[in-house]
Write an enzyme that holds these catalytic residues in place. Structure first.
Site, PDB file in Angstrom:
ATOM      1  CB  CYS A  64      10.680 -34.501  18.496  1.00 41.90           C
ATOM      2  SG  CYS A  64       8.926 -35.489  17.889  1.00 41.90           S
ATOM      3  CB  CYS A  67       9.775 -38.170  19.599  1.00 35.27           C
ATOM      4  SG  CYS A  67       9.950 -37.737  18.003  1.00 35.27           S
TER       5      CYS A  67
END
Length: 141
Positions: A64, A67
């Site tokens: 991600c 993230c």
């Protein structure tokens, strides 16, 4: 690439390993005391649900991109709170059961937990001012 190396170094230090190299020790050591990786369901129960302190739970994934931006930013903001709050990092690929239990449908998802209850939540990236407000609301400052 530099972010990935820094993240690997930080992750290796949270589980084991030598202290951070000179010049980096101050910036990472504060985060290490207030941030931990959840190992399994019982670890989550012990260190998050049963925590006497408020806990920020960062549900993330290795793949991600957002993230990778939010994680270090959030760790830095939690470290600034000087022990009033701790941060638990939960990789959704390793702990799918926790992601399902806490209804995580996208990453990054960040929960604010107090006395074992979810009291606030956000999904996606936030800037430092928004993170500070989120943490102050959790701490009650």
């Amino acid at each position: 690439m530099a972010q990935r190396l820094a993240l690997r170094r930080l992750l290796s230090l949270t589980t084991r390993g030598p202290p951070a190299p000179p010049g980096r020790a101050f910036g990472t050591s504060a985060g290490l005391r207030s941030t931990f990786n959840v190992q399994d369901g019982s670890d989550f129960q012990d260190r998050v649900v049963n925590s006497p302190k408020p806990v920020v739970v960062d549900f993330h994934a290795q793949w991600c991109g957002p993230c990778k931006i939010l994680g270090p930013r959030l760790e830095k903001m939690v470290a600034k709170q000087e022990g009033k709050v701790v941060m638990a990092k939960v990789d959704i690929d390793d702990h799918t059961d926790l992601a399902i239990e806490y209804e995580v449908s996208a990453v990054p998802t960040v929960l604010a937990m107090k006395n074992g209850d979810v009291v606030d939540k956000f999904v996606g990236i936030k800037d430092e001012d928004q993170l500070e407000a989120f943490l102050k609301k959790l701490i009650g400052a």
